[in-house]
Design an enzyme around this catalytic site. Structure first.
Site, PDB file in Angstrom:
ATOM      1  N   LYS B  60     -40.233  -0.006   2.176  1.00 19.86           N
ATOM      2  CA  LYS B  60     -39.809   0.906   1.098  1.00 19.86           C
ATOM      3  C   LYS B  60     -40.320   2.299   1.422  1.00 19.86           C
ATOM      4  CE  LYS B  60     -39.992   1.316  -3.985  1.00 19.86           C
ATOM      5  NZ  LYS B  60     -40.518   0.724  -5.234  1.00 19.86           N
ATOM      6  N   SER B 135     -37.035  -0.229  -8.873  1.00 22.93           N
ATOM      7  CA  SER B 135     -36.793   0.879  -7.978  1.00 22.93           C
ATOM      8  C   SER B 135     -36.642   0.474  -6.503  1.00 22.93           C
ATOM      9  CB  SER B 135     -37.937   1.887  -8.110  1.00 22.93           C
ATOM     10  OG  SER B 135     -39.141   1.348  -7.602  1.00 22.93           O
ATOM     11  N   SER B 159     -40.498  -3.229 -10.351  1.00 19.92           N
ATOM     12  CA  SER B 159     -39.701  -2.709  -9.229  1.00 19.92           C
ATOM     13  C   SER B 159     -39.577  -3.618  -8.012  1.00 19.92           C
ATOM     14  CB  SER B 159     -40.263  -1.361  -8.775  1.00 19.92           C
ATOM     15  OG  SER B 159     -39.942  -0.367  -9.696  1.00 19.92           O
TER      16      SER B 159
END
Lengths: 97, 453
Positions: B60, B135, B159
């Site tokens: 990420k 997210s 997330s």
């Protein structure tokens, strides 16, 4: 809780954010909605509750006082928008310049 | 296209490499070809590393990678080149893992749909018109579409678990303090945690073993690393007490999702678990408390973006980031601290106590991850409050610091549904065991989206 546009201006200034007047309008509305939703916290009886800021309850965790390798000066400065003589360039703090 | 390689789990990939069924070169070639074909449709990666040569992992983009651009999905970091790796990245590299790409995400991990990225929306591999969740949008989409062996992500209010649920893959949020966050950009420091998104529960267990444990740079990470017990995994859940919170099945839960979750709970019962109804009475206040605490921590953490040492000017923050900085700054401003921050911290205490009380009666708590399946791109983007409410079932675990796992458990309207399994603080072992027994006795984790290749 309803936020006025003046309050939004004041908060933006505290947060060092420059907002357009459309953004001020939009945030006044949206943040008012969110704050109204948050007002339901007042329905909770918290008289006997201690605040939880962090679940580990740790405080003052200290590192050993040992010298360890750190970044070279060039590496530290590699992402700076402006640099001079091996230093970051910033606006003056006490003067206008 | 060599789908026989890219559809393998981490454990299977490691075994195949050991047995020399294919080389690391062939492994990377297979994944890179697939990325080339599919990433233009999915936009799961912000950056792809064409020279990848180890076991390919997606990271990420909020997690720092040395001399590889790390943008956190924000324009403000469009030219940021980290000088060092996050601890989790170094730990993976030491295990023979490599970075194949930086995964797209909602800007600075603020969002539940993957639509808040300065680098474009990520699409859900199961239906390109739907959001992948957020997210960690790119991390979940990349795992679901077999564009990496597994991914690292972060979870502050759901997330990891929510996009894993919406994309039909496994997501693990470890206990707060289990994994060092050094080198991951802080959003809300009392809530943030790093964890894996994987193809199977066994993979998540393996990755947690690799990345957990203290490094001396995250003061909240002091527990020993997670080490799975050497017991042979049972194939039943005899003796296990599963709590089902009645508050997780109320208003707002989609009936299709509810049906799938109830079937999953019946399966746990069939496997030997005892199902007990429990109550987490303060659940309805979790989102409100979370938004005060998270936004307040955001407003403080994001003061560091001054455009002097790194990054561009604060005007380059996206809309949601500015909204949360504003909310937090207001909540902490003179005259409002007691009404908002202090009050929310007390409600947080009650939510934590709810869980402690519930765990006197049960070993794990199960329920839905998300009240709905993936929604249409654009559907909620202009209504922040509705978007925030989609995290109602994931936020309490962050407030209480406990671990949570999302496991694929079926489909509603043709889109994946995830079962959330919550555990006691620092007891990832039990939720992983429950998840793995469930997985071994169901076929959901073998279902793959049809991406036309």
């Amino acid at each position: 809780m309803k936020l006025s546009q003046d309050q939004v201006k004041k908060v933006a200034n505290l947060a060092n954010l420059t907002l357009t007047s459309e953004e001020e309008d939009k945030y006044a509305d949206q943040l008012s909605d969110v704050l109204s939703y948050i007002d339901q916290l007042n329905l909770v009886d918290t008289k006997s509750a201690e605040p939880t800021f962090n679940v580990t309850d740790l405080s003052n965790v200290l590192a050993d006082d040992e010298i360890t390798p750190s970044l070279e000066q060039d590496a530290v400065l590699q992402n700076a928008s402006a640099k001079k003589d091996g230093f970051f360039v910033t606006k003056g703090v006490f003067e206008n310049e | 296209m060599n789908n026989d390689i890219t559809n393998l789990s981490l454990i299977e990939t490691l075994k195949s490499l050991e047995e020399k069924k294919f080389s690391k070169e062939e492994l990377n070639k297979a994944y890179l070809e697939r990325i080339k074909e599919l990433n233009p449709k999915l936009n799961a990666y912000i950056k792809v590393i064409d020279e990848a040569s180890e076991v390919p992992v997606a990271i990420k983009d909020i997690i720092c990678t040395q001399n590889i651009e790390t943008t956190a999905g924000s324009k403000i970091l469009s030219n940021f080149l980290p000088q060092y790796n996050a601890t989790v990245v170094d730990k993976l590299v030491s295990k023979g893992m490599g970075i194949i790409g930086k995964a797209n995400m909602d800007e600075f991990a603020m969002g539940s749909s993957g639509e808040n990225s300065a680098y474009g929306v990520t699409n859900n591999p199961w239906d390109l018109n739907k959001v992948p969740g957020g997210s960690s949008s790119g991390s979940a989409a990349a795992v679901a579409a077999d564009l990496c062996v597994f991914a690292l992500a972060t979870d502050t209010g759901g997330s990891i678990r929510q996009p894993a649920s919406l994309c039909g893959v496994v997501g693990l949020k470890p206990s707060y303090g289990r994994v060092s966050r050094y080198g991951a950009m802080a959003m809300a420091s009392s809530l943030d945690q790093i964890g894996p998104i994987t193809k199977t529960v066994a993979d998540a267990r393996k990755v947690l073993e690799w990345i957990s444990g203290p490094d001396g740079f995250d003061s909240n990470c002091i527990e020993d690393g997670f080490k799975s017990k050497d017991l042979k995994l049972k194939n039943d859940l005899n003796g296990l007490k599963v709590g089902v919170p009645k508050e997780y099945f109320g208003k707002g839960l989609d009936s299709g999702v509810e049906k799938v979750i109830k079937e999953a709970i019946s399966k746990l019962e069939e496997l030997g678990a005892e199902i007990i109804e429990i109550s987490l009475p303060h659940t309805e206040y979790a989102v409100a408390a979370y938004y005060v605490l998270m936004a307040s921590e955001v407003s403080s953490n994001f003061a560091r973006f001054d455009g002097i040492r790194f990054g561009t000017k604060r005007e380059d923050f996206g809309e949601e980031v500015k909204r949360r900085i504003m909310l937090g700054t207001f909540a902490l401003s003179t005259g409002y601290y007691d009404d908002y921050f202090a009050k929310a911290a007390k409600v947080r205490n009650l939510i934590k106590l709810d869980f402690e009380k519930a765990y006197d009666e049960c070993d794990v708590i199960v329920g839905p991850v998300s009240p709905t399946v993936a929604w249409n791109i654009g559907e909620k983007i202009n209504d922040p409050l509705t978007m925030y409410l989609s995290d109602i079932y994931t936020i309490p675990a962050n407030l209480a610091g406990i671990p949570g796992l999302s496991v694929p458990c079926g489909f509603s309207e043709g889109l994946p549904v995830g079962l959330q399994i919550l555990g006691k603080y620092m007891d990832e072992e039990t939720i992983l065991n429950v998840g793995e027994v469930y997985e071994q006795n169901t076929e959901w984790h073998n279902k793959k989206p049809d991406l036309g290749i």
